[in-house]
Design a protein around this motif. Structure first.
Motif, mmCIF file in Angstrom:
data_model
loop_
_atom_site.group_PDB
_atom_site.id
_atom_site.type_symbol
_atom_site.label_atom_id
_atom_site.label_comp_id
_atom_site.label_asym_id
_atom_site.label_seq_id
_atom_site.Cartn_x
_atom_site.Cartn_y
_atom_site.Cartn_z
ATOM 1 N N VAL A 196 0.839 -1.185 0.000
ATOM 2 C CA VAL A 196 0.000 0.000 0.000
ATOM 3 C C VAL A 196 0.881 1.245 0.000
ATOM 4 O O VAL A 196 1.815 1.337 0.795
ATOM 5 N N GLN A 197 0.573 2.161 -0.883
ATOM 6 C CA GLN A 197 1.245 3.462 -0.902
ATOM 7 C C GLN A 197 0.239 4.536 -0.518
ATOM 8 O O GLN A 197 -0.914 4.491 -0.958
ATOM 9 N N LEU A 198 0.689 5.487 0.300
ATOM 10 C CA LEU A 198 -0.206 6.506 0.842
ATOM 11 C C LEU A 198 0.304 7.889 0.464
ATOM 12 O O LEU A 198 1.512 8.151 0.512
ATOM 13 N N GLN A 199 -0.617 8.772 0.139
ATOM 14 C CA GLN A 199 -0.286 10.140 -0.245
ATOM 15 C C GLN A 199 -1.215 11.086 0.499
ATOM 16 O O GLN A 199 -2.410 11.140 0.216
ATOM 17 N N ALA A 200 -0.635 11.826 1.451
ATOM 18 C CA ALA A 200 -1.426 12.756 2.252
ATOM 19 C C ALA A 200 -1.451 14.136 1.620
ATOM 20 O O ALA A 200 -0.478 14.558 0.980
ATOM 21 N N SER A 201 -2.558 14.832 1.836
ATOM 22 C CA SER A 201 -2.693 16.195 1.319
ATOM 23 C C SER A 201 -3.682 16.961 2.183
ATOM 24 O O SER A 201 -4.360 16.378 3.040
ATOM 25 N N CYS A 214 -0.558 10.014 7.478
ATOM 26 C CA CYS A 214 -1.514 8.912 7.449
ATOM 27 C C CYS A 214 -0.738 7.601 7.445
ATOM 28 O O CYS A 214 0.407 7.538 6.989
ATOM 29 N N ALA A 215 -1.364 6.589 7.971
ATOM 30 C CA ALA A 215 -0.714 5.290 8.108
ATOM 31 C C ALA A 215 -1.739 4.180 7.921
ATOM 32 O O ALA A 215 -2.940 4.394 8.108
ATOM 33 N N ALA A 216 -1.235 3.019 7.589
ATOM 34 C CA ALA A 216 -2.132 1.881 7.362
ATOM 35 C C ALA A 216 -1.481 0.597 7.838
ATOM 36 O O ALA A 216 -0.252 0.445 7.805
ATOM 37 N N ASP A 259 2.525 -0.431 9.340
ATOM 38 C CA ASP A 259 3.544 -0.814 8.356
ATOM 39 C C ASP A 259 3.700 0.190 7.216
ATOM 40 O O ASP A 259 4.762 0.249 6.587
ATOM 41 N N TYR A 260 2.663 0.947 6.911
ATOM 42 C CA TYR A 260 2.691 1.818 5.743
ATOM 43 C C TYR A 260 2.417 3.264 6.153
ATOM 44 O O TYR A 260 1.497 3.523 6.949
ATOM 45 N N TRP A 261 3.196 4.172 5.558
ATOM 46 C CA TRP A 261 3.102 5.591 5.937
ATOM 47 C C TRP A 261 3.098 6.494 4.715
ATOM 48 O O TRP A 261 3.793 6.219 3.726
ATOM 49 N N GLY A 262 2.328 7.556 4.806
ATOM 50 C CA GLY A 262 2.391 8.599 3.815
ATOM 51 C C GLY A 262 3.507 9.576 4.149
ATOM 52 O O GLY A 262 4.174 9.454 5.184
ATOM 53 N N GLN A 263 3.681 10.560 3.306
ATOM 54 C CA GLN A 263 4.830 11.453 3.419
ATOM 55 C C GLN A 263 4.619 12.607 4.386
ATOM 56 O O GLN A 263 5.566 13.289 4.715
ATOM 57 N N GLY A 264 3.416 12.834 4.841
ATOM 58 C CA GLY A 264 3.167 13.917 5.783
ATOM 59 C C GLY A 264 2.698 15.186 5.103
ATOM 60 O O GLY A 264 3.113 15.507 3.986
ATOM 61 N N THR A 265 1.831 15.904 5.794
ATOM 62 C CA THR A 265 1.352 17.192 5.315
ATOM 63 C C THR A 265 1.332 18.153 6.504
ATOM 64 O O THR A 265 0.896 17.795 7.599
ATOM 65 N N LEU A 266 1.831 19.362 6.287
ATOM 66 C CA LEU A 266 2.022 20.308 7.379
ATOM 67 C C LEU A 266 0.747 21.103 7.651
ATOM 68 O O LEU A 266 0.166 21.697 6.743
ATOM 69 N N VAL A 267 0.351 21.125 8.913
ATOM 70 C CA VAL A 267 -0.753 21.949 9.375
ATOM 71 C C VAL A 267 -0.198 22.991 10.332
ATOM 72 O O VAL A 267 0.462 22.645 11.315
#
Length: 124
Positions: A1-6, A94-96, A112-120
């Motif tokens: 799984v690949q994750l992309q946060a926004s 985000c993570a899964a 096990d799976y992580w997105g790259q992060g988004t700054l708030v």
């Protein structure tokens, strides 16, 4: 799984943001999906999670102000955050994971799976 946060950005205290995390890969519906955050100089902490069966879990710090949701058809998990405070400022990830037990749902080491992060950033 690949994750992309926004969805991160700059918002004034009291405002709202909706973070989104898009996933690729199969069997998305079977994963527990979580949101974590890391503020400058602090350890990464749990924010919210939603299990494959739809049950939701929140950190006390965001409970009542945030809602996690998932759309299995679109392979997306969202985090709606309201009444934002300056202390919500952080990079959100985000993570899964497919095999989490309930007692581990707040443990970032178990995902096990992580997105790259988004700054708030929440300004006062």
């Amino acid at each position: 799984v690949q994750l992309q946060a926004s969805g991160g950005g700059l918002v004034q205290a009291g405002g709202s943001l909706r973070l989104s995390c898009a996933a690729s890969g199969d069997t998305f519906s079977r994963y527990t999906l979580g949101w974590f955050r890391q503020a400058p100089g602090k350890e990464r902490e749990f924010v919210a999670a939603i299990r494959s069966v739809g049950t939701r879990h929140y950190a006390d710090s965001v409970k009542g102000r945030s809602t996690i949701s998932r759309d299995n058809a679109k392979k997306v998990v969202d985090l709606q955050m309201n009444s934002l405070k300056p202390e919500d400022t952080a990079v959100y990830y985000c993570a899964a994971d497919r095999s989490l037990i309930l007692s581990s749902i707040q443990d970032d080491n178990e995902y096990d799976y992580w997105g790259q992060g988004t700054l708030v950033t929440v300004s006062s």
